[in-house]
Design a protein around this motif. Structure first.
Motif, PDB file in Angstrom:
ATOM      1  N   PHE A 197       0.842  -1.197   0.000  1.00 34.64           N
ATOM      2  CA  PHE A 197       0.000   0.000   0.000  1.00 34.64           C
ATOM      3  C   PHE A 197       0.872   1.240   0.000  1.00 34.64           C
ATOM      4  CE2 PHE A 197      -2.239   3.506   1.933  1.00 34.64           C
ATOM      5  CZ  PHE A 197      -3.415   3.520   1.197  1.00 34.64           C
ATOM      6  N   CYS A 198       1.903   1.229   0.860  1.00 33.93           N
ATOM      7  CA  CYS A 198       2.869   2.327   0.845  1.00 33.93           C
ATOM      8  C   CYS A 198       4.178   1.842   1.450  1.00 33.93           C
ATOM      9  CB  CYS A 198       2.343   3.559   1.598  1.00 33.93           C
ATOM     10  SG  CYS A 198       2.227   3.374   3.385  1.00 33.93           S
ATOM     11  N   VAL A 199       5.254   2.482   1.004  1.00 33.18           N
ATOM     12  CA  VAL A 199       6.588   2.252   1.552  1.00 33.18           C
ATOM     13  C   VAL A 199       7.146   3.609   1.911  1.00 33.18           C
ATOM     14  CG1 VAL A 199       8.908   1.378   1.097  1.00 33.18           C
ATOM     15  CG2 VAL A 199       6.933   0.213   0.114  1.00 33.18           C
ATOM     16  N   ASP A 200       7.746   3.733   3.096  1.00 34.34           N
ATOM     17  CA  ASP A 200       8.274   5.044   3.482  1.00 34.34           C
ATOM     18  C   ASP A 200       9.795   5.041   3.516  1.00 34.34           C
ATOM     19  OD1 ASP A 200       9.188   4.174   6.043  1.00 34.34           O
ATOM     20  OD2 ASP A 200       7.168   4.411   6.861  1.00 34.34           O
ATOM     21  N   SER A 201      10.358   6.233   3.646  1.00 34.49           N
ATOM     22  CA  SER A 201      11.817   6.413   3.578  1.00 34.49           C
ATOM     23  C   SER A 201      12.532   5.889   4.812  1.00 34.49           C
ATOM     24  CB  SER A 201      12.145   7.896   3.361  1.00 34.49           C
ATOM     25  OG  SER A 201      11.523   8.693   4.369  1.00 34.49           O
ATOM     26  N   ASP A 202      11.788   5.461   5.822  1.00 35.10           N
ATOM     27  CA  ASP A 202      12.394   4.819   6.985  1.00 35.10           C
ATOM     28  C   ASP A 202      12.489   3.303   6.799  1.00 35.10           C
ATOM     29  OD1 ASP A 202      12.859   7.137   8.302  1.00 35.10           O
ATOM     30  OD2 ASP A 202      11.389   6.848   9.903  1.00 35.10           O
TER      31      ASP A 202
ATOM     32  N   ARG B 196      12.004  -1.223  -5.326  1.00 36.98           N
ATOM     33  CA  ARG B 196      11.532  -0.148  -6.210  1.00 36.98           C
ATOM     34  C   ARG B 196      10.795   0.952  -5.445  1.00 36.98           C
ATOM     35  NH1 ARG B 196       8.727   0.029 -11.521  1.00 36.98           N
ATOM     36  NH2 ARG B 196       7.267   1.775 -11.405  1.00 36.98           N
ATOM     37  N   ASP B 197       9.829   0.568  -4.585  1.00 37.79           N
ATOM     38  CA  ASP B 197       9.028   1.555  -3.871  1.00 37.79           C
ATOM     39  C   ASP B 197       9.832   2.267  -2.784  1.00 37.79           C
ATOM     40  OD1 ASP B 197       6.857   0.880  -5.436  1.00 37.79           O
ATOM     41  OD2 ASP B 197       6.122  -0.632  -4.040  1.00 37.79           O
ATOM     42  N   TYR B 198      10.779   1.548  -2.192  1.00 43.31           N
ATOM     43  CA  TYR B 198      11.649   2.173  -1.188  1.00 43.31           C
ATOM     44  C   TYR B 198      12.508   3.241  -1.848  1.00 43.31           C
ATOM     45  CZ  TYR B 198      15.443   2.633   2.221  1.00 43.31           C
ATOM     46  OH  TYR B 198      16.370   3.120   3.103  1.00 43.31           O
ATOM     47  N   ASN B 199      13.044   2.922  -3.022  1.00 38.96           N
ATOM     48  CA  ASN B 199      13.811   3.908  -3.790  1.00 38.96           C
ATOM     49  C   ASN B 199      12.951   5.127  -4.099  1.00 38.96           C
ATOM     50  OD1 ASN B 199      16.264   4.515  -5.673  1.00 38.96           O
ATOM     51  ND2 ASN B 199      14.485   4.746  -7.007  1.00 38.96           N
TER      52      ASN B 199
ATOM     53  N   PRO C 203      18.555  -0.319   5.255  1.00 33.55           N
ATOM     54  CA  PRO C 203      17.586  -1.405   5.420  1.00 33.55           C
ATOM     55  C   PRO C 203      16.600  -1.491   4.260  1.00 33.55           C
ATOM     56  CG  PRO C 203      16.954   0.479   6.753  1.00 33.55           C
ATOM     57  CD  PRO C 203      18.316   0.791   6.182  1.00 33.55           C
ATOM     58  N   LEU C 204      16.228  -2.706   3.911  1.00 30.67           N
ATOM     59  CA  LEU C 204      15.149  -2.919   2.965  1.00 30.67           C
ATOM     60  C   LEU C 204      13.840  -2.810   3.724  1.00 30.67           C
ATOM     61  CD1 LEU C 204      16.609  -5.897   0.921  1.00 30.67           C
ATOM     62  CD2 LEU C 204      16.603  -3.473   0.336  1.00 30.67           C
ATOM     63  N   PRO C 205      12.721  -2.608   3.022  1.00 31.18           N
ATOM     64  CA  PRO C 205      11.455  -2.398   3.724  1.00 31.18           C
ATOM     65  C   PRO C 205      11.085  -3.525   4.681  1.00 31.18           C
ATOM     66  CG  PRO C 205      11.247  -1.807   1.429  1.00 31.18           C
ATOM     67  CD  PRO C 205      12.586  -2.445   1.589  1.00 31.18           C
ATOM     68  N   LEU C 206      10.696  -3.134   5.869  1.00 28.60           N
ATOM     69  CA  LEU C 206      10.120  -4.049   6.843  1.00 28.60           C
ATOM     70  C   LEU C 206       8.623  -4.083   6.574  1.00 28.60           C
ATOM     71  CD1 LEU C 206      10.088  -5.669   9.555  1.00 28.60           C
ATOM     72  CD2 LEU C 206       9.847  -3.463  10.703  1.00 28.60           C
ATOM     73  N   VAL C 207       8.089  -5.198   6.122  1.00 30.40           N
ATOM     74  CA  VAL C 207       6.688  -5.273   5.703  1.00 30.40           C
ATOM     75  C   VAL C 207       5.786  -5.520   6.909  1.00 30.40           C
ATOM     76  CG1 VAL C 207       5.024  -6.427   4.215  1.00 30.40           C
ATOM     77  CG2 VAL C 207       7.387  -6.149   3.453  1.00 30.40           C
TER      78      VAL C 207
END
Length: 403
Positions: free
Chosen positions: A190-195, A351-354, A375-379
């Motif tokens: 749904f969303c990925v943030d810069s953290d 991709r979305d984290y970038n 870090p890569l996204p923590l889902v």
């Protein structure tokens, strides 16, 4: 600022008949005023909101039925008409193709707006008192803060009645966190943030679509005007109502998470309608509608306003295709490419984290150089959002260096 509270109301059969009659009169008035506006435009005459407001008085003299409706409600019908006209004009200015405003048909008029007067909320007795309607039991499941400025009575497609109480409250600033974040919304997550936090997309529509198709098929086979068709229509409306409630619950809780944990939230200024119109995949368009990004950003903005936070919209141009490390734009990146690899500097990331890093950088007006080992996204599963388990997520923000 104004905030809204939504409460279920339970009118008796007699009161419900009165409400339905008044809604029909409001629909008639809306169409009559729109007819006058269209006639004036065809004849080249200038017409304003004051003109149609004065027309209401004349119409009441020749037709006594509108007198059954509280006068302020009739005035708000006129206000609604001109708000719709203004919205169409804004779309025209932005180059959108729009036609004439449509007339209200059938049961399409569903709200009555008691603005400033004509209402009373009796907290002790649990009653909503409306002028020219009477008393209606109301389920006050939460206290109302501030001064009540208006009440909107709404009838849903499933036949339920709600009162939307508008109250004027003072802002309640939250303590500063010293944190800012960029958000990239999408379909996969749904969303990925810069953290480095990613929230699972619930995709509620996928869990309901088969039921909806079956009921729609049954509805299409029923004879128009029959009781069986009405039963099928009601069942379909309940499925859509449940879908909307699930979606809103998720969006409310997720927007609250970001408002509680960040001073400034940077988001893409997306043209959601344009994305759907230009989309070539019906499945993708369905998921865009289901994600309700525009609704999410709206909830985020109004919660942030009261909390003393800021939501800043940034231009979405190339935020997904630009390398967050060197700024190189990968033009041939497709929606199927979930992993971003920069052919120029070798930077690799989700991709979305970038994209979220780029949203943050555009918002802050800087170029960013990520460091190795970010870090890569923590889902986060969407059920944790619904269950209220993400009021805060302890995760250190990636190291940044001003360019």
């Amino acid at each position: 600022m104004l905030i809204s509270y939504k409460f279920r109301i339970y009118p008796s059969k007699a009161v419900e008949e009165k409400l339905n009659e008044q809604l029909e009169l409001c629909r008639w008035l809306y169409n009559r005023l729109l007819e006058e506006v269209n006639r004036a435009r065809k004849e080249g005459r200038k017409i304003t909101r004051k003109d149609t407001q004065a027309l209401i008085v004349k119409l009441k003299e020749g037709k006594p039925e509108p007198r059954k409706v509280y006068s302020k409600v009739l005035q708000m019908v006129n206000y609604q008409l001109w708000s719709n006209i203004k919205a169409l004009n804004e779309l025209k200015k932005r180059g959108k193709k729009v036609g004439w405003l449509r007339y209200k048909t059938g049961n399409s008029f569903k709200t009555m707006n008691f603005n400033q007067s004509g209402f009373k909320v009796d907290f002790e007795r649990g009653k909503l008192v409306l002028s020219k309607v009477g008393e209606i039991p109301i389920k006050l499941h939460r206290p109302i803060e501030g001064k009540i400025k208006g009440v909107i009575v709404k009838r849903t497609k499933t036949g339920k009645w709600f009162a939307i109480v508008q109250s004027e409250v003072d802002p309640e600033p939250l303590s500063e966190t010293g944190r800012v974040v960029g958000i990239d919304v999408g379909i996969y997550h749904f969303c990925v943030d810069s953290d480095g936090i990613a929230f699972e997309n619930p995709k509620f529509i996928d869990k309901t679509i088969e039921k909806i198709k079956k009921v729609q098929k049954r509805l299409s086979r029923k004879q128009k005007g029959s009781k069986n068709r009405e039963k099928a229509r009601l069942k379909l409306a309940k499925l859509y109502e449940k879908l909307e409630n699930q979606r809103l619950d998720f969006l409310h809780k997720l927007s609250r998470y970001y408002v509680n944990n960040y001073d400034v939230v940077y988001v893409e200024d997306l043209d959601v309608k344009g994305l759907v119109e230009n989309g070539k995949s019906s499945t993708l368009n369905r998921h865009i509608h289901d994600s309700a990004w525009a609704n999410f950003l709206s909830l985020l903005a109004y919660k942030a306003e009261r909390a003393g936070r800021r939501v800043v919209r940034v231009k979405p141009t190339n935020t997904s295709k630009r390398c967050a490390n060197c700024g190189y734009v990968v033009k041939n990146l497709s929606l199927k490419d979930r992993w971003f690899v920069c052919p120029k500097c070798g930077w690799e990331a989700d991709r979305d984290y970038n994209g979220s890093l780029n949203v943050l950088d555009v918002g802050l007006g800087r170029s960013r150089t990520p460091v190795e080992g970010e870090p890569l996204p923590l889902v986060i599963p969407y059920r944790k959002v619904i269950e209220g388990q993400v009021l805060s997520v302890k995760r250190e923000a990636p190291s940044v260096r001003a360019g």
